[in-house]
Motif scaffolding. Structure first.
Motif, short mmCIF file in Angstrom:
data_model
loop_
_atom_site.label_atom_id
_atom_site.label_comp_id
_atom_site.label_asym_id
_atom_site.label_seq_id
_atom_site.Cartn_x
_atom_site.Cartn_y
_atom_site.Cartn_z
N GLY A 30 -5.20 -3.59 -7.89
CA GLY A 30 -6.16 -2.93 -8.77
C GLY A 30 -5.52 -2.00 -9.79
O GLY A 30 -6.22 -1.35 -10.56
N VAL A 31 -4.19 -1.94 -9.83
CA VAL A 31 -3.49 -1.08 -10.78
C VAL A 31 -2.68 -1.96 -11.71
O VAL A 31 -1.99 -2.88 -11.28
N THR A 32 -2.78 -1.68 -12.99
CA THR A 32 -2.05 -2.44 -14.01
C THR A 32 -1.32 -1.47 -14.92
O THR A 32 -1.86 -0.44 -15.30
N ILE A 33 -0.08 -1.81 -15.25
CA ILE A 33 0.65 -1.07 -16.27
C ILE A 33 0.61 -1.92 -17.53
O ILE A 33 0.93 -3.11 -17.50
N THR A 34 0.19 -1.32 -18.62
CA THR A 34 0.05 -2.04 -19.88
C THR A 34 0.98 -1.43 -20.92
O THR A 34 1.03 -0.22 -21.08
N ARG A 35 1.73 -2.30 -21.61
CA ARG A 35 2.56 -1.86 -22.73
C ARG A 35 1.92 -2.36 -24.02
O ARG A 35 1.68 -3.55 -24.18
N CYS A 36 1.63 -1.44 -24.93
CA CYS A 36 1.04 -1.80 -26.21
C CYS A 36 2.05 -1.53 -27.32
O CYS A 36 2.58 -0.43 -27.42
N ASN A 37 2.31 -2.54 -28.13
CA ASN A 37 3.13 -2.40 -29.33
C ASN A 37 2.17 -2.45 -30.51
O ASN A 37 1.34 -3.36 -30.59
N PHE A 38 2.30 -1.51 -31.41
CA PHE A 38 1.44 -1.55 -32.59
C PHE A 38 2.22 -1.07 -33.81
O PHE A 38 3.21 -0.36 -33.70
N LYS A 45 7.21 4.72 -47.88
CA LYS A 45 7.75 3.47 -48.40
C LYS A 45 7.00 2.30 -47.78
O LYS A 45 6.21 2.47 -46.86
N LYS A 46 7.24 1.13 -48.31
CA LYS A 46 6.57 -0.06 -47.81
C LYS A 46 7.11 -0.43 -46.44
O LYS A 46 8.25 -0.15 -46.12
N GLY A 47 6.28 -1.09 -45.67
CA GLY A 47 6.71 -1.57 -44.37
C GLY A 47 6.11 -0.75 -43.24
O GLY A 47 5.22 0.06 -43.44
N TYR A 48 6.61 -0.99 -42.06
CA TYR A 48 6.09 -0.34 -40.86
C TYR A 48 7.17 -0.32 -39.79
O TYR A 48 8.18 -0.99 -39.89
N TRP A 49 6.92 0.47 -38.77
CA TRP A 49 7.77 0.47 -37.59
C TRP A 49 6.89 0.20 -36.38
O TRP A 49 5.68 0.39 -36.42
N ILE A 50 7.49 -0.28 -35.31
CA ILE A 50 6.74 -0.64 -34.10
C ILE A 50 6.77 0.54 -33.12
O ILE A 50 7.84 1.01 -32.75
N ALA A 51 5.61 1.00 -32.74
CA ALA A 51 5.49 2.06 -31.74
C ALA A 51 5.06 1.43 -30.42
O ALA A 51 4.34 0.43 -30.40
N LYS A 52 5.50 2.01 -29.32
CA LYS A 52 5.13 1.51 -27.99
C LYS A 52 4.45 2.62 -27.22
O LYS A 52 4.84 3.78 -27.28
N LYS A 53 3.42 2.24 -26.48
CA LYS A 53 2.75 3.15 -25.56
C LYS A 53 2.55 2.41 -24.25
O LYS A 53 2.35 1.20 -24.22
N TYR A 54 2.60 3.16 -23.17
CA TYR A 54 2.41 2.59 -21.83
C TYR A 54 1.22 3.27 -21.18
O TYR A 54 1.02 4.47 -21.34
N PHE A 55 0.43 2.50 -20.44
CA PHE A 55 -0.75 3.02 -19.77
C PHE A 55 -0.76 2.57 -18.32
O PHE A 55 -0.46 1.41 -18.03
N ALA A 56 -1.10 3.47 -17.41
CA ALA A 56 -1.38 3.11 -16.02
C ALA A 56 -2.90 3.03 -15.93
O ALA A 56 -3.60 4.00 -16.21
N GLU A 57 -3.41 1.86 -15.57
CA GLU A 57 -4.85 1.63 -15.54
C GLU A 57 -5.31 1.25 -14.13
O GLU A 57 -4.64 0.49 -13.45
N ALA A 58 -6.46 1.76 -13.75
CA ALA A 58 -7.07 1.41 -12.47
C ALA A 58 -8.28 0.51 -12.72
O ALA A 58 -8.79 0.42 -13.83
#
Length: 91
Positions: A30-38, A45-58
């Motif tokens: 029932g526990v999931t660790i989720t990694r989100c890249n956005f 300037k033009k362009g973007y960088w990738i950020a990462k977040k991690y979540f512990a979900e029940a």
């Protein structure tokens, strides 16, 4: 201390370059660790960088955000998510 094995459960991508990866461990049902890249646009300037977040979900919908996967796994493995579910958002 026991070594827990986290397995990748799935990965999904969105249309603008982000992705979401889920991990689960048999020792914590029932526990999931989720990694989100956005994508985060650069400020000057033009362009973007990738950020990462991690979540512990029940299963009940409670979740907590972390900066690294290691922090997230240690929180779940040390019983932090179980305390978080009992006490609410005070942890």
């Amino acid at each position: 201390m026991k070594k827990f094995k986290w397995m990748m459960a799935g990965e999904s991508f969105d249309a603008i370059g982000g992705s979401m990866m889920r991990f689960h461990c048999e020792d914590f049902p029932g526990v999931t660790i989720t990694r989100c890249n956005f994508r985060v646009p650069y400020a000057h300037k033009k362009g973007y960088w990738i950020a990462k977040k991690y979540f512990a979900e029940a299963e009940n919908g409670l979740f907590r955000e972390f900066r690294t996967k290691r922090e997230c796994m240690e929180f779940v493995e040390s019983g932090g998510l179980a305390r978080f579910q009992k006490e609410g958002e005070r942890v």
